[in-house]
Design a protein around this motif. Structure first.
Motif, short mmCIF file in Angstrom:
data_model
loop_
_atom_site.label_atom_id
_atom_site.label_comp_id
_atom_site.label_asym_id
_atom_site.label_seq_id
_atom_site.Cartn_x
_atom_site.Cartn_y
_atom_site.Cartn_z
N UNK A 121 -18.28 20.57 18.61
CA UNK A 121 -18.01 21.84 17.94
C UNK A 121 -19.17 22.23 17.03
N UNK A 122 -19.69 21.27 16.26
CA UNK A 122 -20.79 21.57 15.35
C UNK A 122 -22.07 21.87 16.12
N UNK A 123 -22.30 21.12 17.19
CA UNK A 123 -23.47 21.38 18.03
C UNK A 123 -23.43 22.81 18.58
N UNK A 124 -22.27 23.19 19.09
CA UNK A 124 -22.12 24.54 19.63
C UNK A 124 -22.38 25.59 18.55
N UNK A 125 -21.86 25.34 17.34
CA UNK A 125 -22.04 26.30 16.24
C UNK A 125 -23.53 26.44 15.89
N UNK A 126 -24.24 25.32 15.90
CA UNK A 126 -25.68 25.36 15.61
C UNK A 126 -26.41 26.17 16.67
N UNK A 127 -26.09 25.94 17.93
CA UNK A 127 -26.77 26.64 19.01
C UNK A 127 -26.47 28.14 18.98
N UNK A 128 -25.23 28.49 18.68
CA UNK A 128 -24.88 29.91 18.61
C UNK A 128 -25.59 30.58 17.44
N UNK A 129 -25.69 29.86 16.32
CA UNK A 129 -26.34 30.43 15.14
C UNK A 129 -27.84 30.54 15.34
N UNK A 206 -14.54 26.66 22.96
CA UNK A 206 -13.80 25.42 22.83
C UNK A 206 -12.30 25.70 22.77
N UNK A 207 -11.46 24.73 23.14
CA UNK A 207 -10.01 24.98 23.20
C UNK A 207 -9.41 25.54 21.92
N UNK A 212 -10.77 35.70 21.21
CA UNK A 212 -11.90 36.61 21.27
C UNK A 212 -13.26 35.94 21.10
N UNK A 213 -13.28 34.61 20.97
CA UNK A 213 -14.57 33.91 20.83
C UNK A 213 -15.39 34.08 22.11
N UNK A 214 -16.70 34.26 21.99
CA UNK A 214 -17.51 34.49 23.18
C UNK A 214 -17.87 33.18 23.89
N UNK A 215 -18.32 33.33 25.10
CA UNK A 215 -18.91 32.22 25.85
C UNK A 215 -20.42 32.28 25.70
N UNK A 216 -21.07 31.15 25.90
CA UNK A 216 -22.53 31.09 25.85
C UNK A 216 -23.05 30.90 27.27
N UNK A 217 -23.90 31.81 27.71
CA UNK A 217 -24.48 31.73 29.05
C UNK A 217 -25.97 31.45 28.92
N UNK A 218 -26.47 30.53 29.72
CA UNK A 218 -27.89 30.17 29.65
C UNK A 218 -28.48 30.16 31.06
N UNK A 219 -29.74 30.55 31.16
CA UNK A 219 -30.46 30.48 32.42
C UNK A 219 -31.87 29.99 32.12
N UNK A 220 -32.40 29.17 33.00
CA UNK A 220 -33.77 28.67 32.87
C UNK A 220 -34.44 28.82 34.23
N UNK A 244 -11.55 31.23 32.95
CA UNK A 244 -11.76 29.79 33.10
C UNK A 244 -11.45 29.35 34.52
N UNK A 245 -10.35 29.84 35.10
CA UNK A 245 -9.99 29.48 36.46
C UNK A 245 -10.95 30.09 37.46
N UNK A 246 -11.37 31.34 37.20
CA UNK A 246 -12.27 32.01 38.13
C UNK A 246 -13.62 31.32 38.17
N UNK A 247 -14.03 30.73 37.02
CA UNK A 247 -15.36 30.12 36.96
C UNK A 247 -15.45 28.84 37.78
N UNK A 248 -14.31 28.24 38.10
CA UNK A 248 -14.34 26.97 38.82
C UNK A 248 -13.80 27.09 40.24
#
Length: 269
Positions: A121-129, A206-207, A212-220, A244-248
């Motif tokens: 959770x904290x890692x995700x918060x750091x990356x979003x910030x 996260x669960x 309304x929390x966003x998802x993080x999308x990354x491309x390299x 979530x179901x559609x993504x898998x």
């Protein structure tokens, strides 16, 4: 596929073997970046991180600076910002930006962020910030793993700092290694044609995240034929639970459909 031979500035050729692990402590990078302004943000109280001896955060930052210089990355010792009670992660990172601006007379190109322990959770918060809100690359570390803090043991620090240096150099546009072998032999499916490799990753909320929390999308994507230089992009996007179901969902049977298994996950730690 046989393991490829890799090329550094020094040594000119290195065989990594078949286990995917090799020592880079004495390697000079083929294209090293330069860090004009940066700052570590320590998400621990100063009394827990700024201790005497090699397990203090100040010696650790000095060791990391020396390791970066040994690889060819130019940098100076940065100011260290410690946790300030009552501030959000975004506010803490902004404090790091202010400290870098004050010392180097320029905004930071990179923020080092030290977590007190492993926390998704904290890692995700750091990356979003950092990556999303501030638009700055961030390099996350965990204090006990780095050998920082009261009672921590800084064993294996040279290798740890070398691994951090590779991540930092790549995030700032440097090249960590090149293929010493002919790419046509290493990637025979491509042959002599121009090509680009993409990696995709999607991190849903996260669960326990608020509605309304966003998802993080990354491309390299690769930028050269030797697979040494990459560009990346991280964006926030709206997310609904039904996605979530559609993504898998499995790929269709059409021969033109690309299986999600063919996309390499891009690691951005």
């Amino acid at each position: 596929l046989p393991a490829p031979h890799l090329a550094y500035q020094q040594p000119e050729c290195c065989y990594p073997g078949s286990q995917g692990q090799w020592n880079v402590k004495c390697c000079k990078l083929p294209s090293a970046s330069r860090i004009a302004s940066w700052a570590p943000v320590v998400l621990l109280p100063q009394g827990q991180a700024d201790v005497e001896g090699p397990s203090g955060v100040v010696p650790f930052v000095a060791d990391l600076r020396d390791s970066l210089r040994g690889m060819g990355v130019e940098c100076e010792l940065p100011p260290i910002v410690y946790e300030q009670p009552g501030l959000s992660v975004l506010q803490q990172l902004r404090a790091g930006c202010g400290a870098a601006q004050k010392q180097f007379n320029a905004g930071p190109e990179l923020l080092l962020v030290m977590l007190p322990s492993r926390s998704a959770a904290l890692y995700r918060e750091v990356k979003l910030a950092g990556d999303a809100a501030l638009g700055l690359p961030s390099q996350v570390m965990v204090a006990p793993t780095a050998g920082v803090g009261r009672g921590a043991a800084p064993r294996g620090r040279l290798q740890y700092c070398a691994n951090l240096g590779l991540k930092i150099n790549a995030k700032l546009g440097g090249v960590n290694m090149r293929l010493a072998s002919n790419p046509d032999q290493v990637i025979p499916v491509v042959g002599g044609r121009p090509f680009i490799l993409f990696g995709l990753a999607l991190a849903p909320p996260l669960p326990n995240s608020p509605p309304g929390s966003p998802a993080a999308a990354a491309v390299v994507a690769s930028r050269d034929r030797s697979l040494g230089r990459y560009s990346s992009r991280v964006l926030l996007q709206p997310w609904q639970p039904q996605q979530q179901q559609a993504a898998v969902q499995p790929a269709t049977s059409s021969s033109d459909a690309a299986s999600p298994r063919t996309a390499a996950a891009a690691a951005a730690a």
